[in-house]
Scaffold this active site. Structure first.
Site, PDB file in Angstrom:
ATOM      1  N   LYS A   1       0.944  14.258   0.881  1.00 49.57           N
ATOM      2  CA  LYS A   1      -0.442  14.549   0.498  1.00 49.57           C
ATOM      3  C   LYS A   1      -0.645  16.043   0.240  1.00 49.57           C
ATOM      4  O   LYS A   1      -1.671  16.448  -0.264  1.00 49.57           O
ATOM      5  CB  LYS A   1      -1.399  14.027   1.570  1.00 49.57           C
ATOM      6  CG  LYS A   1      -1.381  12.496   1.679  1.00 49.57           C
ATOM      7  CD  LYS A   1      -2.327  11.998   2.744  1.00 49.57           C
ATOM      8  CE  LYS A   1      -2.247  10.491   2.928  1.00 49.57           C
ATOM      9  NZ  LYS A   1      -2.828   9.731   1.808  1.00 49.57           N
TER      10      LYS A   1
ATOM     11  N   LYS B   1     -14.706   7.963  -2.892  1.00 53.01           N
ATOM     12  CA  LYS B   1     -15.915   8.286  -2.133  1.00 53.01           C
ATOM     13  C   LYS B   1     -16.495   9.620  -2.591  1.00 53.01           C
ATOM     14  O   LYS B   1     -17.718   9.759  -2.759  1.00 53.01           O
ATOM     15  CB  LYS B   1     -15.597   8.323  -0.637  1.00 53.01           C
ATOM     16  CG  LYS B   1     -15.153   6.993  -0.067  1.00 53.01           C
ATOM     17  CD  LYS B   1     -14.472   7.161   1.284  1.00 53.01           C
ATOM     18  CE  LYS B   1     -13.728   5.900   1.681  1.00 53.01           C
ATOM     19  NZ  LYS B   1     -12.861   6.101   2.854  1.00 53.01           N
TER      20      LYS B   1
ATOM     21  N   THR C   1      -8.547   6.283  -1.468  1.00 50.90           N
ATOM     22  CA  THR C   1      -9.945   5.837  -1.533  1.00 50.90           C
ATOM     23  C   THR C   1     -10.905   6.988  -1.257  1.00 50.90           C
ATOM     24  O   THR C   1     -12.059   6.951  -1.667  1.00 50.90           O
ATOM     25  CB  THR C   1     -10.224   4.697  -0.535  1.00 50.90           C
ATOM     26  OG1 THR C   1      -9.777   5.082   0.771  1.00 50.90           O
ATOM     27  CG2 THR C   1      -9.517   3.421  -0.963  1.00 50.90           C
TER      28      THR C   1
ATOM     29  N   HIS D   1       0.804  -1.224   0.000  1.00 51.29           N
ATOM     30  CA  HIS D   1       0.000   0.000   0.000  1.00 51.29           C
ATOM     31  C   HIS D   1       0.837   1.275   0.000  1.00 51.29           C
ATOM     32  O   HIS D   1       0.282   2.351   0.210  1.00 51.29           O
ATOM     33  CB  HIS D   1      -0.923   0.030   1.222  1.00 51.29           C
ATOM     34  CG  HIS D   1      -2.118  -0.853   1.120  1.00 51.29           C
ATOM     35  ND1 HIS D   1      -3.254  -0.518   0.418  1.00 51.29           N
ATOM     36  CD2 HIS D   1      -2.360  -2.080   1.638  1.00 51.29           C
ATOM     37  CE1 HIS D   1      -4.141  -1.491   0.519  1.00 51.29           C
ATOM     38  NE2 HIS D   1      -3.624  -2.449   1.245  1.00 51.29           N
TER      39      HIS D   1
ATOM     40  N   LYS E   1      -7.981  13.925   4.783  1.00 57.73           N
ATOM     41  CA  LYS E   1      -7.123  12.739   4.744  1.00 57.73           C
ATOM     42  C   LYS E   1      -6.048  12.898   5.806  1.00 57.73           C
ATOM     43  O   LYS E   1      -5.924  13.967   6.417  1.00 57.73           O
ATOM     44  CB  LYS E   1      -6.482  12.564   3.364  1.00 57.73           C
ATOM     45  CG  LYS E   1      -5.749  13.797   2.844  1.00 57.73           C
ATOM     46  CD  LYS E   1      -5.224  13.596   1.432  1.00 57.73           C
ATOM     47  CE  LYS E   1      -6.333  13.639   0.400  1.00 57.73           C
ATOM     48  NZ  LYS E   1      -6.613  12.369  -0.243  1.00 57.73           N
ATOM     49  N   ARG E   2      -5.307  11.840   6.031  1.00 60.56           N
ATOM     50  CA  ARG E   2      -4.208  11.906   6.981  1.00 60.56           C
ATOM     51  C   ARG E   2      -3.279  13.061   6.612  1.00 60.56           C
ATOM     52  O   ARG E   2      -2.999  13.288   5.440  1.00 60.56           O
ATOM     53  CB  ARG E   2      -3.454  10.572   6.942  1.00 60.56           C
ATOM     54  CG  ARG E   2      -2.309  10.438   7.905  1.00 60.56           C
ATOM     55  CD  ARG E   2      -1.910   8.959   8.027  1.00 60.56           C
ATOM     56  NE  ARG E   2      -1.760   8.343   6.707  1.00 60.56           N
ATOM     57  CZ  ARG E   2      -0.596   8.225   6.095  1.00 60.56           C
ATOM     58  NH1 ARG E   2       0.506   8.714   6.629  1.00 60.56           N
ATOM     59  NH2 ARG E   2      -0.522   7.603   4.919  1.00 60.56           N
TER      60      ARG E   2
END
Length: 833
Positions: A572, A678, A674, A376, A566-567
């Site tokens: 990111k 969504k 993911t 992952h 998100k984290r």
């Protein structure tokens, strides 16, 4: 033995042969009243809503229980192969609403509760989110279990029953503060304790050869400090098909809870030391590993999961098949959800050899035919490595087995590439050096028959980058399985009004066949349908705004809802988002507001407790928000909200209300994502780089319905050789103004210098995330976003087409691919009631 302890199968079947429970309003109401009044002993003087919720769960759980037993019976009688899913995280979210949806109980249960003046939705809000994960990995695992049950596949999940979840996030002067999240404080009525399946897990000690009594010798692991693993089972219902699969979670307990001798001697802390040490293993999800003690606890957790689960599986095999393991590989598959459970490789070898008497070759044949590994991450630092010294001290027998696996593996490498010692060093499971390390990802690849990435780009980069050497050796092992999310929770449940419109328009088959959503594209030009779609989105945005009503932030549902949740991590690039926000603020202050689109900037996510740079980014976002939100010039134009304590239930409100989905990671760094799926499923349009599953999202929806920006993964790697962020800043006037506002301390006037580490990283030629390099492209793409949003008819069409194109990103499709290519299970219908 006294006859009073004996029973026969016929008498026992009479005892458990109960008639099916009614699914109608009357039966539900009677059962609810019975649980509340008799089982829980409450009456009209009860002031705690907890008991109202608890009685409701028990009423619903009864309906699950009978289907749960029937599912197990169907699996047992079919003698089918099994898949066991090993994951350190499961972000289940709330179970009540999911169960009522999957059992098709919402209407009857709502009517039953109304007899007592109660509201189903209100009671569901009382449930604590299960604190079993911290991000996409855990939510993916939960989606996969949902899909396996819906597809009626015999798949059992294994995980850990953490007493405390990740943490409850709060802010103090803009800084993240971690508070304990004791999600089990009121108990968990969804779980079923199974003490009869308790296992014993070993740590420490040493190994020695002992006579096996048959003229041979067997390796024994002795003088160990043992911990008990007590299982708790949680039902995982399929969608309206009577199948209920199992998630088994392990809790750590001491073998001797209390040392009476220490207590009588007055040494009270010592008397419970063993109990406390044991329970620490499953006390906290992912303890802070910034210190050595945290690292050791994480390794204990990972081995605890592997050992308890494998002992449980082998126990059941021996019960049904005896000591004959000749068919074990044909009947079992172990899917590792990332690198964390890789201890199960040497542990399986240990159990087969030391516990069941198999030789090395037979044990390795079984292991290498049953283990499948999902990777992952593309970040080398996230591929776990353990110091050999720590590993040997804690798990000496496993280290011996790993050394033997590595020796045999390197012999194979040497045969393929004679004399290439550098290659052998790169591929070795043991990383040599001053402090040798065990490379767990290498161990997982060597032992697995399947190694998969989770998006097309991710798998390509694994094969041609991170694991290139292994791909050259075993190209047949590598495959791609693009992630997906369950449409039951992430559309049918979290967005009921939109789901209702979709069902009314194209029928209800989409809930289990998301490809049916393609038919919505036929309605993207239908004025009536578009108007209803827009109206539902508007109401969802109002519901989202209600979450921050106490923050004093004045925004309207007419604003563009620009969302990044998100984290918090540098790759990111929440930093890139905040640079854009500062740019918008600068434009407002300069009066550059022609064709302005008001924006509500929503950010949410947690930073790992030991990740100080991520926590500093949170502080920066909150400081910028404080300045912007309190400036009168931004009223009606720009508002920022960092929503604390992000979790599944919050995401269920955010998703339906988002207009724009920020998926802006540095290309080549995000494995899949993911959250992007969504948001797309709920009609948000993506602004993103060509990274992870963004690539496939754009392929499905088309370039006109996706806002692309930034360097590609190949361009990122090429640019690293001559990256000059200071030159980029000097050549971009708008970026200069943004950097000036940051560097002059405009957002930290009374905290001088606190953001210097962030500013230094942005200007550093070694910045691995290349945030500055993508600024101009990102700003230009955001201008295209504003232009599109000004045309609300166009935006609504884009929203519809995004939902219509999201069918590929169902977890059902992902699991079908896992099954077709890796697991090869039969679908086993449950016995109906």
């Amino acid at each position: 033995m006294s006859k009073r302890y004996l029973y026969n199968t016929i008498s026992l079947s009479k005892l458990i042969g109960l008639p099916p429970l009614g699914m109608d309003r009357k039966s539900l109401a009677e059962d609810y009243k019975g649980y509340f009044g008799r089982f829980l002993g409450r009456d009209e003087s009860c002031v705690s809503k907890h008991y109202l919720y608890f009685a409701l769960v028990l009423t619903v759980r009864d309906r699950l229980m009978e289907r749960w037993k029937n599912t197990k019976r169907a699996y047992d009688e079919s003698r089918c192969p099994w898949v066991y899913y090993f994951s350190m995280e499961y972000l289940l979210g709330r179970s009540l609403s999911n169960a009522t949806l999957n059992l098709e109980l919402e209407d009857e249960l709502s009517a039953a509760l109304q007899e007592y003046g109660l509201n189903l939705e209100g009671l569901a809000e009382l449930e604590h989110d299960a604190g079993l994960g911290n991000g996409g990995l855990g939510r993916l695992a939960a989606c996969f279990l949902d899909s396996c049950a819906t597809l009626q596949l015999p798949v059992m999940g294994y995980g850990l029953r953490y007493e405390y979840g990740m943490f409850r996030q709060e802010f103090d002067n803009g800084y993240q503060v971690e508070e304990p999240d004791r999600w089990l404080r009121d108990g968990n009525p969804w779980e079923l304790e199974r003490p009869e399946y308790t296992q014993r897990v070993k740590y420490g000690g040493h190994t020695e050869y002992m006579d096996d009594g048959c003229g041979g010798w067997r390796m024994c692991w002795v003088d160990t400090h043992d911990v008990l693993a007590v299982p708790y089972d949680i039902p995982i219902p399929g969608y309206r098909n009577d199948t209920v699969n199992t998630l088994r979670l392990w809790k750590a307990e001491a073998t001797d809870v209390f040392d009476l001798g220490e207590f009588n001697a007055g040494r009270y802390p010592e008397s419970v030391a063993a109990k406390n040490a044991a329970e620490n293993i499953t006390m906290v999800l992912y303890p802070n590993d910034a210190m050595e003690l945290g690292k050791e606890t994480r390794l204990r957790q990972q081995y605890f999961l592997a050992s308890a689960s494998l002992q449980d599986i082998l126990r059941d095999w021996v019960r049904r098949r005896g000591e004959d393991f000749s068919q074990f590989a044909e009947k079992n598959c172990f899917q590792l959800n990332d690198t964390h459970p890789t201890c199960m490789v040497p542990e399986l070898m240990r159990l087969l050899m030391d516990g069941h008497g198999l030789g090395w070759d037979d044990a390795w044949e079984i292991t290498s035919r049953t283990v499948a590994y999902t990777n992952h991450t593309l970040l080398p630092e996230a591929l776990e490595k353990w110091p050999v010294s720590m590993f040997g001290s804690l798990l000496p027998r496993l280290l011996e087995i790993i050394y033997e696996i590595n020796a045999r593996f390197l012999t194979e490498v040497a045969r393929c590439w004679p004399g290439d010692t550098a290659l052998q060093a790169r591929m070795s499971i043991i990383e040599e050096g001053e402090n040798p390390q065990v490379r767990m990802a290498h161990l997982a690849i060597v032992a697995s028959f399947s190694v998969n990435g989770v998006a097309a780009l991710h798998t390509h980069l694994l094969k041609h980058g991170l694991f290139y050497d292994f791909y050259q050796l075993w190209p047949h092992k590598f495959n791609n399985k693009t992630n997906g999310v369950t449409p039951r929770r992430w559309l049918a449940k979290c967005n009921p009004d939109l789901a209702g419109l979709i069902t009314e328009t194209i029928g209800e088959e989409w809930v289990t066949d998301l490809s049916q959503l393609r038919r919505l594209s036929l309605y993207a030009e239908n004025p009536e349908f578009c108007a209803r779609w827009h109206s539902i989105k508007h109401e969802n945005k109002k519901r989202l705004l209600a979450l921050q009503v106490q923050q004093g932030i004045q925004a309207s549902a007419h604003f563009l809802f620009d969302v990044q949740v998100k984290r918090i991590h540098e790759y990111k690039r929440q930093l890139l988002n905040i640079l854009h926000i500062i740019h918008l603020y600068d434009r407002i202050k300069r009066g550059d507001m022609e064709n302005w689109v008001p924006r509500y900037m929503l950010i949410s996510g947690k930073a790992a407790p030991g990740y100080w740079m991520a926590k500093l980014i949170i502080k920066l976002i909150n400081n910028v928000a404080n300045v912007v939100n309190h400036d009168p010039k931004t009223d009606g134009a720009l508002k920022i909200f960092f929503m604390p304590n992000y979790g599944v239930s919050i995401m269920e409100i955010i998703c339906p209300g988002a207009d724009l989905s920020e998926q802006i990671s540095t290309a080549g760094k995000e494995a899949s994502g993911t959250g992007n799926m969504k948001f797309m499923m709920n009609g948000a349009i993506t602004i993103g780089t060509l990274d992870g599953a963004n690539i496939e999202i754009r392929e499905e929806v088309g370039d006109k319905n996706f806002f692309l920006f930034g360097l590609t993964a190949e361009e990122v790697e090429a640019a690293r050789q001559h990256y000059n962020p200071n030159g980029v800043i000097a050549g971009d006037e708008e970026l200069q103004r943004v950097m000036h506002l940051l560097e002059c301390g405009h957002f930290n006037q009374f905290e001088p210098g606190i953001f210097n580490p962030i500013l230094n990283s942005l200007r550093s030629p070694q910045d691995p995330w290349m945030t500055v390099a993508d600024f101009r492209s990102y700003i230009d793409s955001q201008r295209r976003v504003a232009e599109a949003y000004r045309d609300q008819e166009r935006w609504t069409r884009m929203s519809i087409l995004n939902t219509a194109a999201s069918g590929k990103f169902s977890a059902d499709r992902t699991i079908e691919e896992y099954n077709a290519d890796i697991w090869k299970l039969e679908k086993i219908p449950a016995y109906t009631l």
